[in-house]
Design an enzyme around this catalytic site. Sequence first.
Site, PDB file in Angstrom:
ATOM      1  N   LYS A  80       0.861  -1.180   0.000  1.00 21.46           N
ATOM      2  CA  LYS A  80       0.000   0.000   0.000  1.00 21.46           C
ATOM      3  C   LYS A  80       0.901   1.235   0.000  1.00 21.46           C
ATOM      4  CE  LYS A  80      -3.787   2.050   2.753  1.00 21.46           C
ATOM      5  NZ  LYS A  80      -4.590   1.926   3.987  1.00 21.46           N
ATOM      6  N   SER A 155      -9.515   2.051   3.182  1.00 21.09           N
ATOM      7  CA  SER A 155      -8.639   2.776   2.290  1.00 21.09           C
ATOM      8  C   SER A 155      -7.663   1.885   1.523  1.00 21.09           C
ATOM      9  CB  SER A 155      -7.857   3.827   3.071  1.00 21.09           C
ATOM     10  OG  SER A 155      -7.019   3.199   4.030  1.00 21.09           O
ATOM     11  N   SER A 179      -9.601  -0.222   7.464  1.00 15.81           N
ATOM     12  CA  SER A 179      -9.069  -0.181   6.098  1.00 15.81           C
ATOM     13  C   SER A 179      -8.420  -1.448   5.575  1.00 15.81           C
ATOM     14  CB  SER A 179      -8.084   0.971   5.958  1.00 15.81           C
ATOM     15  OG  SER A 179      -8.797   2.161   5.786  1.00 15.81           O
TER      16      SER A 179
HETATM   17  N1  GLN Z   1     -13.025   4.487   6.678  1.00 15.15           N
HETATM   18  C1  GLN Z   1     -12.314   4.920   7.844  1.00 15.15           C
HETATM   19  C2  GLN Z   1     -11.909   6.368   7.672  1.00 15.15           C
HETATM   20  O1  GLN Z   1     -12.244   6.924   6.687  1.00 15.15           O
HETATM   21  C3  GLN Z   1     -11.133   4.040   8.113  1.00 15.15           C
HETATM   22  C4  GLN Z   1      -9.908   4.375   7.326  1.00 15.15           C
HETATM   23  C5  GLN Z   1      -8.703   3.549   7.707  1.00 15.15           C
HETATM   24  O2  GLN Z   1      -8.816   2.556   8.421  1.00 15.15           O
HETATM   25  N2  GLN Z   1      -7.542   3.999   7.286  1.00 15.15           N
HETATM   26  O3  GLN Z   1     -11.277   6.947   8.485  1.00 15.15           O
END
Ligand code: GLN
Length: 498
Positions: A80, A155, A179
């Site tokens: 990532k 994400s 994420s």
């Molecule tokens: N969807 C969550 C957010 O927008 C989690 C994102 C993540 O775990 N990086 O913060």
Amino acid sequence: MSEALHCLGVAELAVALAAKTVSSEEVTRHLLARLAAHEHLGAFLCSDAELALAQARASDARRANDGARGALDGVPIAHKDIYVTTDFPSTAASKMLAGYRSPFDATVVAKLKNAGTVTLGKLNCDEFAMGGSNENSSVKPARNPWDPTRIPGGSSGGSAAAVAARLVPAATGTDTGGSVRQPASLTGVTGIKPTYGRCSRYGMIAFASSLDQAGPLARSAEDCALLLGAMSGYDERDSTSAQQPVPDFAAALRMPREGATGAKPLRGLRIGLPREFFGAGVAAGVTKAVRAALVQAERLGATLVDVSLPRTELSIPVYYIIAPAEASSNLSRFDGVRYGHRAAEYTDLLDMYRKSRSEGFGAEVKRRIMIGTYVLSHGYYDAYYLQAQKLRRMIADDFQAAFAHCDLIAGPVAPTVARTIGSQTDPLAEYLADIFTLPASLAGLPGMSVPAGFGEHGLPVGLQLIGNYWQEAALLHAAHALQQATDWHRCAPPECLA
Ligand code: GLN
């Protein structure tokens, strides 16, 4: 063999590489060609064929001299783009860091490199890991291989799309509020977020430091176990990484539970179902798939018990105060001086900051910086931030009360299957979809997503398993037992198996 090479998972590849029925160079070449043929999925932000082939040849040479470094030697993966790497640009999918090269590798990246993995490239994600759809990438959306008009989740959307489309057998992700788990769920792959502190955060571009954790996405619990084993461990460069022994996760999968039999590998395992995870607001097809997976767990000997996590709903406001607060502080370093994009024209220092940050950050990142700055500001700190911290502790306590009655907790990962790209424009509605992943994140508990069949529109559904602190081996063991008896995790978009 080359047609089927992309269908091999990490463990299968390890066996083939060890038996020398295939070379790392062959697999790497095959996957590089696939990657080029699947650019429309937007999974990769960059790749480097020369470099990957050189790493693969080096691995093959080690093997020829009986110097292989273990199961992962020669296995192609991708990272990532939240992890900094010396071999590729590290951008967090943000304009702010376009072209940025790190002088060092993140600890997780270095550990996987030392294990002999071949890095194919860097994977798309929501900008600075803020989001759950990959639509917040400043470069391009990543697409769901099951239906490219839909999101792969986020994400870590590029990681999930790449693994689901069989472009790589495994990838790294990061999970702050879901994420790793949510994109794994939406694309039908397996992903685990370990206990906070299990993996070093050194070199992971920080979003919310008290929540950020590394985690692998792969096709099976066994493959995740292999990756997680290599990624874990104390690191003196991250003061929040834990001095906790790292079990042999892959070996733990095969360890029979006490009293278990071949037909009942989960005998004695109590799985808690929080009633708050099975109420209104979850799509019928999702509940049905999750329930069917739980019936399988019962067949394998597990017992299902009712538990309660009464503050589940509060995890949304709590997370969306704490995460932006930490983000606003972490992102202050991107000022156009120390790091990041600098505006071409400006009148004075303040104007330079303002223009650089306005141009460099996308809308969602700006929204979080503003929310975070607000909840930390004088006069509001006590009302919002402090209150959120207190509730965070109560959410963690609720889990401990539930674990008095069960060994693992199970439920859906996400309330719905993957939606279409561009179909959600209300940020608040988007935040609500994180309801089932945020509680474990706030408590710092390990959680995973295990493919559990299909829901609405024939799209993948993930079963979430949550364990107590440092119980990753128990999570992986249960998921593995389920995967030995079912084949949901082997399903792939038909086009991707060809
Ligand atoms: N969807 C969550 C957010 O927008 C989690 C994102 C993540 O775990 N990086 O913060």
